[in-house]
Write a protein that holds these residues in place. Structure first.
Motif, mmCIF file in Angstrom:
data_model
loop_
_atom_site.group_PDB
_atom_site.id
_atom_site.type_symbol
_atom_site.label_atom_id
_atom_site.label_comp_id
_atom_site.label_asym_id
_atom_site.label_seq_id
_atom_site.Cartn_x
_atom_site.Cartn_y
_atom_site.Cartn_z
ATOM 1 N N ASN B 44 0.840 -1.197 0.000
ATOM 2 C CA ASN B 44 0.000 0.000 0.000
ATOM 3 C C ASN B 44 0.879 1.252 0.000
ATOM 4 O O ASN B 44 1.475 1.622 1.008
ATOM 5 N N GLU B 45 0.966 1.891 -1.173
ATOM 6 C CA GLU B 45 1.861 3.034 -1.344
ATOM 7 C C GLU B 45 1.517 4.187 -0.395
ATOM 8 O O GLU B 45 2.402 4.793 0.205
ATOM 9 N N LYS B 46 0.219 4.465 -0.248
ATOM 10 C CA LYS B 46 -0.222 5.561 0.616
ATOM 11 C C LYS B 46 0.280 5.317 2.040
ATOM 12 O O LYS B 46 0.850 6.201 2.678
ATOM 13 N N PHE B 47 0.093 4.101 2.510
ATOM 14 C CA PHE B 47 0.514 3.758 3.865
ATOM 15 C C PHE B 47 2.040 3.855 3.994
ATOM 16 O O PHE B 47 2.565 4.410 4.964
ATOM 17 N N VAL B 49 4.208 5.637 2.334
ATOM 18 C CA VAL B 49 4.673 7.033 2.328
ATOM 19 C C VAL B 49 4.345 7.714 3.665
ATOM 20 O O VAL B 49 5.155 8.455 4.207
ATOM 21 N N GLU B 50 3.171 7.394 4.194
ATOM 22 C CA GLU B 50 2.772 7.992 5.477
ATOM 23 C C GLU B 50 3.718 7.631 6.621
ATOM 24 O O GLU B 50 3.891 8.400 7.553
ATOM 25 N N VAL B 51 4.307 6.433 6.565
ATOM 26 C CA VAL B 51 5.242 6.054 7.633
ATOM 27 C C VAL B 51 6.688 6.415 7.273
ATOM 28 O O VAL B 51 7.627 5.984 7.947
ATOM 29 N N GLY B 52 6.844 7.216 6.208
ATOM 30 C CA GLY B 52 8.168 7.781 5.936
ATOM 31 C C GLY B 52 9.019 7.023 4.940
ATOM 32 O O GLY B 52 10.198 7.329 4.776
ATOM 33 N N LEU B 53 8.430 6.038 4.255
ATOM 34 C CA LEU B 53 9.196 5.300 3.247
ATOM 35 C C LEU B 53 9.053 5.986 1.890
ATOM 36 O O LEU B 53 8.080 6.689 1.655
ATOM 37 N N PRO B 54 10.030 5.793 0.996
ATOM 38 C CA PRO B 54 9.948 6.432 -0.316
ATOM 39 C C PRO B 54 8.809 5.873 -1.168
ATOM 40 O O PRO B 54 8.272 6.553 -2.028
ATOM 41 N N ASP B 55 8.451 4.619 -0.945
ATOM 42 C CA ASP B 55 7.432 3.927 -1.745
ATOM 43 C C ASP B 55 7.215 2.569 -1.062
ATOM 44 O O ASP B 55 7.797 2.298 -0.002
ATOM 45 N N VAL B 56 6.429 1.737 -1.690
ATOM 46 C CA VAL B 56 6.283 0.361 -1.203
ATOM 47 C C VAL B 56 7.658 -0.322 -1.211
ATOM 48 O O VAL B 56 8.444 -0.126 -2.143
ATOM 49 N N ILE B 57 7.947 -1.082 -0.173
ATOM 50 C CA ILE B 57 9.222 -1.815 -0.135
ATOM 51 C C ILE B 57 8.955 -3.326 -0.067
ATOM 52 O O ILE B 57 7.911 -3.755 0.424
#
Lengths: 150, 142
Positions: B44-47, B49-57
């Motif tokens: 989940n890309e939105k999630f 990014v919200e926790v500070g990651l550049p994208d889904v990992i």
């Protein structure tokens, strides 16, 4: 907030047995794209000296990590799981996991450290089969990151 | 246990055949289902990014599973791996496109141990960065 050091050495009761299914192994092997026949073909596994299909080396993590939930969710320990990342993972195998195994995990907190506001938790999971024989030990290091501005 | 590589034929520095493993969003959804790890940072890309990651990992355990394939394919029998450990140093970022990411894995024999065992050091790279640290396996050879 630093975790309570008195939890170091605490061992949680063994989990109820997880039965390793051959189709679950197949599903996992397909998910990682690994076509090694030892994972899906009983005859190929037997040709390597195994009694049945075996699981890829990291398959067992699904079982040990679920077991580590007893530690992670222990309200007395008070780990903030929303801030947890997986730091290190290690396995030491006595034998491979195979289809039909009924595996039970005993989790122990090996270490608790606090570094620059981060809580670092080392959990050891000892995996045994239904006859009580050791199959694999899994060491999982979890890092609970310090909240911003803390 | 039937490793196809003989201990006596291996030297320190012997390189294992390198491999590259593609990973897309579809791969991650599939791995989530197979492994039971449904953490939304892996789909989940939105999630993410919200926790500070550049994208889904990618799941660290997915990367760990791919990296050891270089060793299990070489050894012949996956059970030849008697120890395997990694440090998750950098995330494998998986963009939402047709390409996804690539995990590039190489490995070499770093030490010959007792009892026909060798230590293999593994290097896993993605987008030019080392994604696993201290990635080592102990392998029992024929």
């Amino acid at each position: 907030m630093a975790l309570d050091q008195s939890f170091v050495g605490r061992t949680y009761p063994p989990t109820a047995a997880y039965e390793v299914g051959r189709e679950k192994i197949r599903e996992f092997a397909e998910a990682i794209g690994d076509a090694n026949p030892a994972y899906t073909d009983t005859e190929a596994a037997k040709a390597l000296g195994h009694s049945d299909v075996i699981a890829p080396p990291t398959f067992v993590f699904a079982i040990t990590f679920k077991a580590a939930g007893a530690v992670i969710e222990d309200p007395q320990l008070g780990l903030d799981y929303s801030r947890v990342v997986h730091g290190d993972q290690k396995f030491a195998y006595t034998r491979p996991v195979r289809a039909g195994d009924r595996l039970s995990v005993t989790s122990t907190i090996e270490a608790i450290k606090s570094l620059a506001g981060n809580d670092i938790l080392d959990i050891r999971g000892e995996v045994h089969d239904a006859s009580g024989e050791h199959v694999v030990t899994a060491w999982t290091k979890l890092v609970s990151r310090a909240p911003e501005g803390a | 246990m039937t490793a196809k590589i003989a201990y006596d034929e291996v030297e320190v520095g012997t390189e294992l055949p390198a491999q590259s493993f593609p990973v897309t969003r579809a791969t991650l959804v599939r791995y989530a289902g197979a492994s039971g790890d449904f953490n939304p940072i892996h789909w989940n890309e939105k999630f993410a990014v919200e926790v500070g990651l550049p994208d889904v990992i990618a799941h660290g355990m997915f990367t760990m599973a791919e990296a050891i394939r270089v060793v299990t394919d070489w050894a012949g029998d996956p059970a030849a791996v008697v120890e395997y450990g990694v440090r998750f140093t950098k995330p494998v970022v998986v963009p939402n496109d047709d390409q996804g990411a690539l995990i590039e894995v190489s490995a070499k024999v770093a030490a010959k141990l007792d009892d026909r065992k060798v230590r293999v050091d593994i290097t896993a790279m993605s987008a030019g960065q080392k994604v696993l640290g201290m990635s080592r396996a102990v392998v029992e050879l024929a």
